[in-house]
Design an enzyme around this catalytic site. Structure first.
Site, PDB file in Angstrom:
ATOM      1  N   GLY A 241     -20.830   6.481   5.911  1.00 51.25           N
ATOM      2  CA  GLY A 241     -20.029   6.921   4.764  1.00 51.25           C
ATOM      3  C   GLY A 241     -20.675   6.564   3.434  1.00 51.25           C
TER       4      GLY A 241
ATOM      5  N   GLY B 266     -19.604   7.340   0.315  1.00 47.91           N
ATOM      6  CA  GLY B 266     -18.633   7.693  -0.713  1.00 47.91           C
ATOM      7  C   GLY B 266     -18.739   6.755  -1.898  1.00 47.91           C
TER       8      GLY B 266
ATOM      9  CE  LYS C 299      -4.506   1.085   0.644  1.00 49.77           C
ATOM     10  NZ  LYS C 299      -5.731   0.385   0.276  1.00 49.77           N
TER      11      LYS C 299
ATOM     12  CB  VAL D  42     -17.297   1.562  -1.247  1.00 47.21           C
ATOM     13  CG1 VAL D  42     -17.837   0.156  -0.996  1.00 47.21           C
ATOM     14  CG2 VAL D  42     -15.923   1.483  -1.887  1.00 47.21           C
TER      15      VAL D  42
HETATM   16  P1  NAI Z   1     -14.587   7.764  -0.316  1.00 43.17           P
HETATM   17  O1  NAI Z   1     -13.598   8.775   0.110  1.00 43.17           O
HETATM   18  O2  NAI Z   1     -15.192   7.867  -1.686  1.00 43.17           O
HETATM   19  O3  NAI Z   1     -15.807   7.728   0.721  1.00 43.17           O
HETATM   20  C1  NAI Z   1     -15.694   7.901   2.088  1.00 43.17           C
HETATM   21  C2  NAI Z   1     -16.963   8.617   2.557  1.00 43.17           C
HETATM   22  O4  NAI Z   1     -16.983   8.628   3.967  1.00 43.17           O
HETATM   23  C3  NAI Z   1     -17.051  10.058   2.077  1.00 43.17           C
HETATM   24  O5  NAI Z   1     -18.341  10.303   1.530  1.00 43.17           O
HETATM   25  C4  NAI Z   1     -16.816  10.852   3.350  1.00 43.17           C
HETATM   26  O6  NAI Z   1     -17.473  12.103   3.336  1.00 43.17           O
HETATM   27  C5  NAI Z   1     -17.381   9.910   4.390  1.00 43.17           C
HETATM   28  N1  NAI Z   1     -16.886  10.097   5.756  1.00 43.17           N
HETATM   29  C6  NAI Z   1     -15.651  10.399   6.178  1.00 43.17           C
HETATM   30  N2  NAI Z   1     -15.600  10.441   7.518  1.00 43.17           N
HETATM   31  C7  NAI Z   1     -16.837  10.133   7.938  1.00 43.17           C
HETATM   32  C8  NAI Z   1     -17.428  10.001   9.228  1.00 43.17           C
HETATM   33  N3  NAI Z   1     -16.733  10.175  10.355  1.00 43.17           N
HETATM   34  N4  NAI Z   1     -18.732   9.645   9.311  1.00 43.17           N
HETATM   35  C9  NAI Z   1     -19.458   9.443   8.190  1.00 43.17           C
HETATM   36  N5  NAI Z   1     -18.960   9.580   6.945  1.00 43.17           N
HETATM   37  C10 NAI Z   1     -17.666   9.913   6.836  1.00 43.17           C
HETATM   38  O7  NAI Z   1     -13.899   6.346  -0.106  1.00 43.17           O
HETATM   39  P2  NAI Z   1     -14.331   4.927  -0.672  1.00 43.17           P
HETATM   40  O8  NAI Z   1     -13.549   4.620  -1.886  1.00 43.17           O
HETATM   41  O9  NAI Z   1     -15.811   4.832  -0.715  1.00 43.17           O
HETATM   42  O10 NAI Z   1     -13.775   3.961   0.469  1.00 43.17           O
HETATM   43  C11 NAI Z   1     -14.430   3.832   1.715  1.00 43.17           C
HETATM   44  C12 NAI Z   1     -13.648   2.884   2.594  1.00 43.17           C
HETATM   45  O11 NAI Z   1     -13.552   1.618   1.965  1.00 43.17           O
HETATM   46  C13 NAI Z   1     -12.194   3.331   2.859  1.00 43.17           C
HETATM   47  O12 NAI Z   1     -11.835   2.932   4.155  1.00 43.17           O
HETATM   48  C14 NAI Z   1     -11.409   2.532   1.837  1.00 43.17           C
HETATM   49  O13 NAI Z   1     -10.073   2.312   2.245  1.00 43.17           O
HETATM   50  C15 NAI Z   1     -12.185   1.248   1.816  1.00 43.17           C
HETATM   51  N6  NAI Z   1     -12.023   0.503   0.590  1.00 43.17           N
HETATM   52  C16 NAI Z   1     -12.347   1.056  -0.613  1.00 43.17           C
HETATM   53  C17 NAI Z   1     -12.201   0.332  -1.773  1.00 43.17           C
HETATM   54  C18 NAI Z   1     -12.627   0.880  -3.088  1.00 43.17           C
HETATM   55  O14 NAI Z   1     -12.738   0.106  -4.059  1.00 43.17           O
HETATM   56  N7  NAI Z   1     -12.879   2.169  -3.212  1.00 43.17           N
HETATM   57  C19 NAI Z   1     -11.655  -1.047  -1.759  1.00 43.17           C
HETATM   58  C20 NAI Z   1     -11.422  -1.564  -0.411  1.00 43.17           C
HETATM   59  C21 NAI Z   1     -11.568  -0.794   0.689  1.00 43.17           C
END
Ligand code: NAI
Length: 348
Positions: free
Chosen positions: A179, A181, A78, A183
């Site tokens: 969250g 985001g 990573k 995913v």
């Molecule tokens: P992202 O950055 O698109 O989404 C994260 C979301 O969480 C954002 O909408 C943000 O505003 C929200 N957020 C942040 N802090 C928060 C809180 N305290 N309470 C509520 N919402 C909060 O990231 P993504 O890509 O959706 O990834 C989410 C998680 O999944 C991360 O931990 C990432 O490492 C993990 N992950 C993602 C993968 C992927 O394919 N994108 C693959 C494997 C794991």
């Protein structure tokens, strides 16, 4: 050291700095036992370099376990880029990062993670061939891994709901998503289509409003989502949400979400089980994205085959829950031992 869940040593850690672009990055190769270390690149503001190092070490170890359980011919790695303060040239920064990836000569392959985009990956292609997660011209398979990650989490929740909650479907099951985001949003779509009732929280109010409008979701404050009155809790924001203070407040009976490193420490795995809460380990359920970028990188598979491979996460959840029962252990412990037993070169 660094709050790592155990002391498994890393093979190689590169601290890359480039004065011209302001790049400060850590590239952590945890294990190449199964093949080149594969894992995304996080772009984030850290308080200091030690915090960034800690994140990189924890995340790269998690990738070793994730790739092994997903039966991918890759090890775990990573990278994290420390977001520069003030103005910076994003393209130049990622070009410098690409050169750092290239300097590892294939020991580490990068892709998207929190804070990085398909455009960042595409921009790096001029500087390294060890990059994936890039939409390909002509409709070939590839690109944003988030929908695949969401699908893997969805089938895991579906299997868990049947086996743990004894429900025949997701119809009417209350799922709290932390969250919305890349995913979390796709997961909400899958769950809504399957008839689940959604409870959501995000620091971005616009996403919450959209979920209310589109899915009829109930919105709660960000500090109330963990304890929300739900059957399932799906952490899809950042790591360490399952802590000594949060675990006693959870009312859901099943925890399964996308966020990496959900357990603040290994002790929380035991604490959840003691409270009668089944935790499906993050690195088992969120492997859909790495399966996607790994197949893309190897030029293998197309959409349908990759989705079928991601769907097999359901079988691993079923096997895990069987093992937990027969070994009278916890999902976190069983998954950890299971993954570590696979940290060897796969048979050709
Ligand atoms: P992202 O950055 O698109 O989404 C994260 C979301 O969480 C954002 O909408 C943000 O505003 C929200 N957020 C942040 N802090 C928060 C809180 N305290 N309470 C509520 N919402 C909060 O990231 P993504 O890509 O959706 O990834 C989410 C998680 O999944 C991360 O931990 C990432 O490492 C993990 N992950 C993602 C993968 C992927 O394919 N994108 C693959 C494997 C794991």
């Amino acid at each position: 050291l660094f709050g790592l869940p155990d002391q498994a040593p890393h093979e190689k850690v590169l601290l890359a700095a480039d004065a011209q672009t302001g790049l400060r990055a850590i590239l952590a190769v945890h294990s190449t036992a199964r093949g080149p270390a594969f894992g995304g690149c996080r772009f984030w503001s850290y308080d200091n370099e030690l915090a960034a190092l800690n994140d990189a070490l924890r995340l790269s170890q998690g990738m070793s376990l994730k790739n092994a359980l997903a039966d991918l011919p890759f090890g775990g790695g990573k990278a994290v880029i420390i977001k520069p303060q003030g103005e910076f040239d994003r393209a130049a920064l990622f070009a410098a990062f690409g050169r750092a990836v290239q300097s590892l000569a294939g020991d580490y392959i990068t892709a998207e993670d929190v804070g990085t985009t398909t455009a960042d990956m595409r921009g790096m292609l001029a500087h390294t061939q060890f990059v994936s997660g890039i939409p390909r011209d002509g409709g070939a398979f590839g690109g944003d891994p988030s929908p695949k990650t969401a699908y893997g989490v969805f089938v895991s929740i579906d299997e868990g709901v049947k086996r743990v909650l004894g429900r025949s479907s997701l119809e009417g099951v209350r799922v709290a998503i932390q969250g919305l985001g890349a995913v979390g949003w796709h997961l909400a779509e899958y769950l809504h289509q399957a008839g689940a009732q959604l409870i959501v929280a995000d620091i971005d109010a616009a996403k919450v409003e959209r979920a209310q409008a589109q899915f009829g979701a109930q919105a709660v404050a960000i500090d109330a989502i963990i304890a929300a009155d739900a059957d399932v809790l799906a952490p899809c924001a950042l790591g360490a949400t399952l802590s000594a203070t949060s675990v006693p407040t959870i009312s859901a009976k099943l925890v399964a979400g996308a966020a990496n490193n959900q357990l603040a420490t290994a002790a929380e795995g035991d604490a959840l089980q003691a409270r009668g809460i089944t935790y499906l380990p993050d690195y088992l359920v969120n492997a859909g994205g790495i399966i996607s970028v790994a197949r893309e990188y190897r030029g293998e598979g197309e959409e349908g085959r990759v989705m079928a491979e991601v769907g097999r996460i359901r079988e691993r959840v079923a096997e895990l829950l069987e093992r937990v029962r027969s070994e009278q252990s916890t999902p976190a412990r069983v998954a950890d031992a299971w993954a570590r037993s696979k940290l060897v070169k796969p048979a050709a």
